[in-house]
Write a protein that holds these residues in place. Structure first.
Motif, PDB file in Angstrom:
ATOM      1  N   MET A   1      -0.960  -9.884  -6.880  1.00  0.00           N
ATOM      2  CA  MET A   1       0.448  -9.685  -6.575  1.00  0.00           C
ATOM      3  C   MET A   1       1.013  -8.760  -7.654  1.00  0.00           C
ATOM      4  SD  MET A   1       2.459 -10.900  -4.080  1.00  0.00           S
ATOM      5  CE  MET A   1       1.779 -12.434  -3.567  1.00  0.00           C
ATOM      6  N   PHE A   2       1.869  -7.844  -7.219  1.00  0.00           N
ATOM      7  CA  PHE A   2       2.497  -6.895  -8.134  1.00  0.00           C
ATOM      8  C   PHE A   2       4.010  -7.096  -8.105  1.00  0.00           C
ATOM      9  CE2 PHE A   2      -1.285  -4.778  -6.352  1.00  0.00           C
ATOM     10  CZ  PHE A   2      -2.032  -4.668  -7.516  1.00  0.00           C
ATOM     11  N   TYR A   3       4.664  -6.676  -9.179  1.00  0.00           N
ATOM     12  CA  TYR A   3       6.116  -6.758  -9.238  1.00  0.00           C
ATOM     13  C   TYR A   3       6.667  -5.601 -10.055  1.00  0.00           C
ATOM     14  CZ  TYR A   3       6.073  -8.395 -14.070  1.00  0.00           C
ATOM     15  OH  TYR A   3       5.905  -8.470 -15.433  1.00  0.00           O
ATOM     16  N   ASP A   4       7.938  -5.341  -9.857  1.00  0.00           N
ATOM     17  CA  ASP A   4       8.667  -4.386 -10.679  1.00  0.00           C
ATOM     18  C   ASP A   4      10.153  -4.636 -10.468  1.00  0.00           C
ATOM     19  OD1 ASP A   4       8.885  -2.390 -12.584  1.00  0.00           O
ATOM     20  OD2 ASP A   4       8.876  -0.762 -11.127  1.00  0.00           O
ATOM     21  N   HIS A   5      10.961  -3.931 -11.221  1.00  0.00           N
ATOM     22  CA  HIS A   5      12.408  -4.061 -11.142  1.00  0.00           C
ATOM     23  C   HIS A   5      12.990  -2.733 -10.665  1.00  0.00           C
ATOM     24  CE1 HIS A   5      11.908  -7.839 -13.198  1.00  0.00           C
ATOM     25  NE2 HIS A   5      11.156  -7.210 -14.085  1.00  0.00           N
ATOM     26  N   PHE A   6      14.118  -2.826  -9.979  1.00  0.00           N
ATOM     27  CA  PHE A   6      14.776  -1.633  -9.445  1.00  0.00           C
ATOM     28  C   PHE A   6      16.279  -1.768  -9.631  1.00  0.00           C
ATOM     29  CE2 PHE A   6      16.952   0.444  -5.857  1.00  0.00           C
ATOM     30  CZ  PHE A   6      16.597   1.757  -6.119  1.00  0.00           C
ATOM     31  N   ASP A   7      16.877  -0.827 -10.357  1.00  0.00           N
ATOM     32  CA  ASP A   7      18.329  -0.822 -10.553  1.00  0.00           C
ATOM     33  C   ASP A   7      18.962  -0.091  -9.379  1.00  0.00           C
ATOM     34  OD1 ASP A   7      20.960  -0.751 -11.330  1.00  0.00           O
ATOM     35  OD2 ASP A   7      20.608   0.399 -13.159  1.00  0.00           O
ATOM     36  N   THR A   8      19.736  -0.817  -8.586  1.00  0.00           N
ATOM     37  CA  THR A   8      20.323  -0.246  -7.373  1.00  0.00           C
ATOM     38  C   THR A   8      21.480   0.699  -7.671  1.00  0.00           C
ATOM     39  OG1 THR A   8      21.970  -2.000  -7.107  1.00  0.00           O
ATOM     40  CG2 THR A   8      19.785  -2.365  -6.122  1.00  0.00           C
ATOM     41  N   GLY A   9      22.115   0.521  -8.819  1.00  0.00           N
ATOM     42  CA  GLY A   9      23.307   1.310  -9.121  1.00  0.00           C
ATOM     43  C   GLY A   9      24.534   0.831  -8.357  1.00  0.00           C
ATOM     44  N   VAL A  10      24.358  -0.139  -7.481  1.00  0.00           N
ATOM     45  CA  VAL A  10      25.459  -0.641  -6.645  1.00  0.00           C
ATOM     46  C   VAL A  10      25.628  -2.152  -6.795  1.00  0.00           C
ATOM     47  CG1 VAL A  10      26.298  -0.880  -4.260  1.00  0.00           C
ATOM     48  CG2 VAL A  10      25.134   1.222  -4.968  1.00  0.00           C
ATOM     49  N   ILE A  11      24.512  -2.883  -6.720  1.00  0.00           N
ATOM     50  CA  ILE A  11      24.597  -4.351  -6.764  1.00  0.00           C
ATOM     51  C   ILE A  11      23.751  -4.948  -7.884  1.00  0.00           C
ATOM     52  CG2 ILE A  11      25.201  -4.605  -4.321  1.00  0.00           C
ATOM     53  CD1 ILE A  11      22.214  -5.424  -3.871  1.00  0.00           C
ATOM     54  N   GLY A  12      23.360  -4.141  -8.836  1.00  0.00           N
ATOM     55  CA  GLY A  12      22.561  -4.647  -9.948  1.00  0.00           C
ATOM     56  C   GLY A  12      21.075  -4.428  -9.731  1.00  0.00           C
ATOM     57  N   THR A  13      20.305  -5.131 -10.528  1.00  0.00           N
ATOM     58  CA  THR A  13      18.853  -4.966 -10.525  1.00  0.00           C
ATOM     59  C   THR A  13      18.193  -5.931  -9.553  1.00  0.00           C
ATOM     60  OG1 THR A  13      18.901  -4.235 -12.825  1.00  0.00           O
ATOM     61  CG2 THR A  13      16.793  -5.022 -11.989  1.00  0.00           C
ATOM     62  N   LEU A  14      17.243  -5.410  -8.802  1.00  0.00           N
ATOM     63  CA  LEU A  14      16.434  -6.208  -7.887  1.00  0.00           C
ATOM     64  C   LEU A  14      15.033  -6.345  -8.467  1.00  0.00           C
ATOM     65  CD1 LEU A  14      17.320  -4.451  -4.491  1.00  0.00           C
ATOM     66  CD2 LEU A  14      18.345  -6.533  -5.448  1.00  0.00           C
ATOM     67  N   THR A  15      14.416  -7.485  -8.228  1.00  0.00           N
ATOM     68  CA  THR A  15      12.998  -7.666  -8.555  1.00  0.00           C
ATOM     69  C   THR A  15      12.237  -7.552  -7.246  1.00  0.00           C
ATOM     70  OG1 THR A  15      13.494  -9.110 -10.414  1.00  0.00           O
ATOM     71  CG2 THR A  15      11.268  -9.236  -9.512  1.00  0.00           C
ATOM     72  N   LYS A  36       9.284 -17.475  -8.311  1.00  0.00           N
ATOM     73  CA  LYS A  36       8.574 -17.854  -9.535  1.00  0.00           C
ATOM     74  C   LYS A  36       7.394 -16.909  -9.732  1.00  0.00           C
ATOM     75  CE  LYS A  36       9.922 -22.609  -9.793  1.00  0.00           C
ATOM     76  NZ  LYS A  36      10.604 -23.289  -8.882  1.00  0.00           N
ATOM     77  N   MET A  37       7.422 -16.201 -10.832  1.00  0.00           N
ATOM     78  CA  MET A  37       6.352 -15.253 -11.143  1.00  0.00           C
ATOM     79  C   MET A  37       5.136 -16.011 -11.681  1.00  0.00           C
ATOM     80  SD  MET A  37       7.400 -11.994 -10.953  1.00  0.00           S
ATOM     81  CE  MET A  37       8.924 -11.088 -10.856  1.00  0.00           C
ATOM     82  N   ALA A  38       3.981 -15.723 -11.148  1.00  0.00           N
ATOM     83  CA  ALA A  38       2.740 -16.322 -11.652  1.00  0.00           C
ATOM     84  C   ALA A  38       2.226 -15.467 -12.811  1.00  0.00           C
ATOM     85  CB  ALA A  38       1.709 -16.379 -10.530  1.00  0.00           C
ATOM     86  N   PRO A  39       1.576 -16.081 -13.776  1.00  0.00           N
ATOM     87  CA  PRO A  39       1.049 -15.323 -14.916  1.00  0.00           C
ATOM     88  C   PRO A  39       0.064 -14.224 -14.505  1.00  0.00           C
ATOM     89  CG  PRO A  39       0.920 -17.684 -15.347  1.00  0.00           C
ATOM     90  CD  PRO A  39       1.359 -17.520 -13.921  1.00  0.00           C
ATOM     91  N   SER A  40      -0.587 -14.394 -13.360  1.00  0.00           N
ATOM     92  CA  SER A  40      -1.577 -13.401 -12.906  1.00  0.00           C
ATOM     93  C   SER A  40      -0.940 -12.158 -12.279  1.00  0.00           C
ATOM     94  CB  SER A  40      -2.526 -14.047 -11.901  1.00  0.00           C
ATOM     95  OG  SER A  40      -1.799 -14.482 -10.762  1.00  0.00           O
ATOM     96  N   TRP A  41       0.368 -12.197 -11.998  1.00  0.00           N
ATOM     97  CA  TRP A  41       1.020 -11.044 -11.383  1.00  0.00           C
ATOM     98  C   TRP A  41       1.099  -9.902 -12.378  1.00  0.00           C
ATOM     99  CZ3 TRP A  41       5.738 -13.098  -8.137  1.00  0.00           C
ATOM    100  CH2 TRP A  41       5.266 -13.992  -7.177  1.00  0.00           C
ATOM    101  N   LYS A  42       0.962  -8.699 -11.876  1.00  0.00           N
ATOM    102  CA  LYS A  42       0.954  -7.500 -12.723  1.00  0.00           C
ATOM    103  C   LYS A  42       2.178  -6.635 -12.442  1.00  0.00           C
ATOM    104  CE  LYS A  42      -3.429  -8.094 -14.058  1.00  0.00           C
ATOM    105  NZ  LYS A  42      -3.567  -9.158 -14.985  1.00  0.00           N
ATOM    106  N   LYS A  43       2.813  -6.190 -13.511  1.00  0.00           N
ATOM    107  CA  LYS A  43       3.901  -5.226 -13.348  1.00  0.00           C
ATOM    108  C   LYS A  43       3.256  -3.885 -13.010  1.00  0.00           C
ATOM    109  CE  LYS A  43       8.059  -3.374 -15.249  1.00  0.00           C
ATOM    110  NZ  LYS A  43       9.112  -3.476 -16.219  1.00  0.00           N
ATOM    111  N   ASN A  44       3.717  -3.284 -11.905  1.00  0.00           N
ATOM    112  CA  ASN A  44       3.101  -2.047 -11.427  1.00  0.00           C
ATOM    113  C   ASN A  44       4.163  -1.185 -10.760  1.00  0.00           C
ATOM    114  OD1 ASN A  44       1.628  -0.029 -10.191  1.00  0.00           O
ATOM    115  ND2 ASN A  44       0.017  -1.384  -9.449  1.00  0.00           N
ATOM    116  N   PRO A  45       4.927  -0.414 -11.549  1.00  0.00           N
ATOM    117  CA  PRO A  45       6.000   0.405 -10.974  1.00  0.00           C
ATOM    118  C   PRO A  45       5.517   1.366  -9.884  1.00  0.00           C
ATOM    119  CG  PRO A  45       6.182   0.326 -13.356  1.00  0.00           C
ATOM    120  CD  PRO A  45       4.875  -0.316 -13.002  1.00  0.00           C
ATOM    121  N   GLY A  46       4.335   1.932 -10.041  1.00  0.00           N
ATOM    122  CA  GLY A  46       3.824   2.898  -9.072  1.00  0.00           C
ATOM    123  C   GLY A  46       3.576   2.301  -7.702  1.00  0.00           C
ATOM    124  N   PHE A  47       3.279   1.015  -7.646  1.00  0.00           N
ATOM    125  CA  PHE A  47       3.008   0.343  -6.376  1.00  0.00           C
ATOM    126  C   PHE A  47       4.243   0.331  -5.476  1.00  0.00           C
ATOM    127  CE2 PHE A  47       2.050  -3.260  -3.586  1.00  0.00           C
ATOM    128  CZ  PHE A  47       0.720  -3.018  -3.280  1.00  0.00           C
TER     129      PHE A  47
END
Length: 167
Positions: A1-15, A36-47
């Motif tokens: 599982m991958f995750y990242d954050h995205f600043d919408t500029g309108v309603i704040g940051t989304l995960t 709930k983020m699992a420890p095995s999840w990887k931050k991957n902005p490119g995904f």
């Protein structure tokens, strides 16, 4: 599982959370029940390149429908509700009763509300477009202020004074 954050500029940051099957979760910074983020999840902005590009275009008023691989998990009832939410046109508001009727169970208004509240992909599956039959804003995972901002964004982009309503 991958995750990242995205600043919408309108309603704040989304995960954003996804895997090879598609987008699994979108969480508001103000989420009452964040994923709930699992420890095995990887931050991957490119995904999330395509998802971020479409979200950016949506929040800039340039995109009205998302075209992303989605992989939300839920009960069969929740899945039916989320499918109907995806049919509510941009800039249009629908009542919980309308959604219940579309799934073939007009008495399931409260259950529709529950499924709406558990939508793991808000914004992309537009649960913000569902309001009370009397036009009142009702619960929203990111808070009513964010729901109002999203409704206003779509109204402004459509160039109308009011959002169309499906009762």
């Amino acid at each position: 599982m991958f995750y990242d954050h995205f600043d919408t500029g309108v309603i704040g940051t989304l995960t954003l959370v996804a895997d090879e099957a598609g987008l699994r979760h979108i969480d508001f910074a103000t989420a009452k029940h964040p994923t709930k983020m699992a420890p095995s999840w990887k931050k991957n902005p490119g995904f999330f390149k395509a998802a971020k590009a479409q979200l950016r275009a949506y929040f800039n008023g340039e995109l009205r429908a998302f075209d992303l691989p989605l992989a939300p998990t839920g009960t069969p009832f929740q899945q039916r509700v989320w499918q109907v939410l995806g049919t509510i046109p941009y800039g249009t508001l629908a009542s919980y009763r309308w959604v219940a009727e579309k799934i073939g169970n007009p008495k399931a208004v409260r259950a529709v509300g529950g499924a709406n509240a558990r939508n793991p992909l808000p914004v992309v599956i537009p649960c913000h477009r569902v309001i009370g039959r009397n036009g009142a804003l009702t619960g929203f995972g990111g808070g009513l202020e964010i729901k109002q901002r999203m409704i206003e964004l779509e109204k402004a982009t459509c160039g109308t004074n009011d959002n169309r309503m499906l009762l």
